[in-house]
Design an enzyme around this catalytic site. Structure first.
Site, mmCIF file in Angstrom:
data_model
loop_
_atom_site.group_PDB
_atom_site.id
_atom_site.type_symbol
_atom_site.label_atom_id
_atom_site.label_comp_id
_atom_site.label_asym_id
_atom_site.label_seq_id
_atom_site.Cartn_x
_atom_site.Cartn_y
_atom_site.Cartn_z
ATOM 1 N N HIS A 73 -3.593 -5.594 0.615
ATOM 2 C CA HIS A 73 -3.579 -5.924 2.176
ATOM 3 C C HIS A 73 -4.114 -7.503 2.227
ATOM 4 O O HIS A 73 -4.878 -7.834 1.625
ATOM 5 C CB HIS A 73 -4.342 -5.136 3.045
ATOM 6 C CG HIS A 73 -3.975 -3.802 3.073
ATOM 7 N ND1 HIS A 73 -2.898 -3.287 3.625
ATOM 8 C CD2 HIS A 73 -4.663 -2.583 2.690
ATOM 9 C CE1 HIS A 73 -2.600 -2.126 3.597
ATOM 10 N NE2 HIS A 73 -3.721 -1.372 2.905
ATOM 11 N N CYS B 63 0.753 -1.272 0.071
ATOM 12 C CA CYS B 63 -0.005 0.030 0.117
ATOM 13 C C CYS B 63 0.960 1.141 -0.229
ATOM 14 O O CYS B 63 1.492 1.684 -0.877
ATOM 15 C CB CYS B 63 -0.985 -0.050 1.109
ATOM 16 S SG CYS B 63 -2.486 1.069 1.177
#
Length: 501
Positions: free
Chosen positions: A432, A337
């Site tokens: 994630h 991310c």
């Protein structure tokens, strides 16, 4: 409702345990927390965002998570501001003073037409119409009397729900008598009537030594102590608060594959590393020590709520240079991310989505450029890695596209971005849960036998992960339920709940 004498007393874990216990006992429980403040969030099946704790509790209850379980989420951008996520969607940033100043809720919300109290109550009502019981969680201490008139998540929510409130106190930090008695004494008479029981959490030592203390608390407070729950070390439940990272081991180890997670100031979704951390072949630790980063076998740049701010700090403290040196020396570098964004060529924020920094060069390890965007991407994803299907989720503000040969990005690249990019020994991803997948972990650990600290070969070859992460979590929820059931008077708790029917 599990209410607390303070933050980090174990409300979330006890709520998770009760979700699983009620499910085991044949009920249809669901978790609920009106307002949560956390950087560790999760994407719902319909592509919205809630706090991680309620997603974990939903798993324990055997349910897909939903925004009604956590309708209001505050994600700190700095010490003074937070992004406000309402019913799964960001509606703007707000200064903490403006958020809490004594005005009507609809006045200090980022959108003047929004009434937060009405929104969270409506979410509870929708949830309560479908499930029973609702396992509610408060936030912090219920005795913050200076914020009582603006409370959305503690006793005002309990009053709306007509909930039986169980007060959780942490004996491990000391002062449990004062904190429990004071928390009850500071309530209004109307709110005090809702408190039906006390749970003493994180007890260490011989339980018999607290028998007299239990009786004294009951005499002082006029409320039964429903249980004294011992501290545990062998049950692994995903945590929401990054305070726990301070207790993680922070050094290299011989005979293991050493994985250094760079400790960022605004780290988010650190549960991305739980499965890797429990692998017996791995020594995973959090650090911003440049020497340890340089010597680790794998370096991970985690997610962050403030990519540009943390990128600037990495350059200031020398970690950026240490990561680049380690990469050039052949170490594996992974960015997830915000960490993925940092590994690229540039990170731009022309509209000030994150703050005042508009543009910074990245670490230059991946051929991508990132531009922050007002619209947040939140979705669960299925992806293929080494020919095997894997699962994860995305929560990010920004689009990354690869550097085209002519220097111009196509509309497709600008719009869709790239969720995973891999070079020889560098991986960047927006996903994630990427490291929750066995094919990914086996790929990363393969070839790490020649650890700079040596002797990791036999571990890498002989100790694979025994089960999927999903199976592991199910096992942990059941172990937690057994632990709490053993030390909590469930018969008395059921009597309290049924008396309120």
């Amino acid at each position: 409702m599990l209410a607390g004498t303070g933050s980090d007393v174990g409300k979330s874990v006890v709520a998770t345990a009760l979700c699983r216990i009620f499910l085991q006992d044949g009920y249809q429980p669901a978790p609920f927390k009106a307002q949560n403040m956390a950087l560790n969030s999760y994407a719902t099946p319909d592509g919205l965002e809630i706090g991680r704790a309620q997603a974990v509790q939903a798993e324990a209850a055997g349910l897909p998570c939903h925004t009604d379980m956590n309708p209001l989420l505050l994600k700190p951008n700095s010490d003074h501001t937070s992004q406000v996520v309402l019913n799964g969607r960001p509606i703007g940033n707000k200064n903490s003073y403006d958020y809490w100043k004594p005005q009507k809720l609809e006045v200090y919300s980022p959108k003047p037409e929004v009434d937060f109290r009405a929104e969270v109550c409506a979410a509870f009502d929708r949830l309560a119409a479908k499930y029973n019981p609702i396992v509610m969680e408060g936030a912090g201490s219920i005795a913050e009397i200076n914020l009582k008139d603006r409370d959305l998540v503690n006793m005002s929510m309990a009053q709306h729900a007509k909930a039986d409130v169980i007060l959780v106190g942490d004996i491990d930090r000391g002062g449990v008598f004062a904190s429990v008695y004071g928390s009850i004494a500071l309530q209004s008479e109307e709110d005090r009537k809702l408190i039906k029981g006390i749970i003493i959490n994180k007890f260490r030592g011989d339980m018999r030594l607290f028998d007299e203390g239990r009786r004294m608390l009951e005499d002082l407070c006029g409320v039964p102590v429903l249980g004294v729950i011992p501290y545990y070390k062998d049950i692994y439940i995903e945590e929401e608060d990054s305070v726990s990272l301070e207790q993680k081991r922070r050094q290299l180890a011989e005979g293991k594959v050493n994985v250094a997670v760079v400790l960022l100031r605004h780290i988010s979704n650190f549960t991305d590393f739980d499965m890797l951390e429990r692998d017996p072949r791995v020594n995973l630790f959090y650090t911003n020590n440049t020497s340890d980063i340089s010597r680790a076998d794998i370096i991970i740049l985690p997610g962050t709520k403030a990519t540009l701010d943390d990128l600037l700090e990495l350059r200031r403290n020398g970690c950026a240079q240490a990561i680049i040196r380690a990469y050039r020396d052949g170490r594996t570098v992974i960015g997830i991310c915000g960490g993925y964004q940092m590994l690229g060529q540039t990170v731009s924020d022309p509209d000030g989505i994150e703050g005042s920094i508009t543009n910074l060069p990245g670490l230059g390890l991946l051929p991508i450029h990132t531009t922050m965007a007002a619209e947040k991407t939140t979705r669960q994803v299925t992806f293929t890695f080494n020919g095997q299907e894997c699962q994860g989720y995305e929560i990010h503000q920004g689009v990354s596209y690869s550097s085209p040969a002519n220097g111009e990005a196509s509309e497709e690249q600008r719009g869709g971005g790239q969720a995973i990019m891999q070079t020889d020994h560098c991986i960047g991803t927006y996903i994630h849960g990427f490291l929750d997948n066995t094919p990914v972990i086996e790929h990363l650990l393969k070839g790490k036998a020649n650890s700079p600290l040596g002797s990791a070969a036999s571990l890498v070859e002989e100790q694979p992960i025994a089960k999927s992460y999903t199976d592991f979590k199910e096992e942990q929820y059941n172990k937690l339920a057994d632990h709490v059931r053993q030390h909590l008077d469930m018969n008395r708790l059921y009597q309290i709940l049924k008396a309120n029917d």
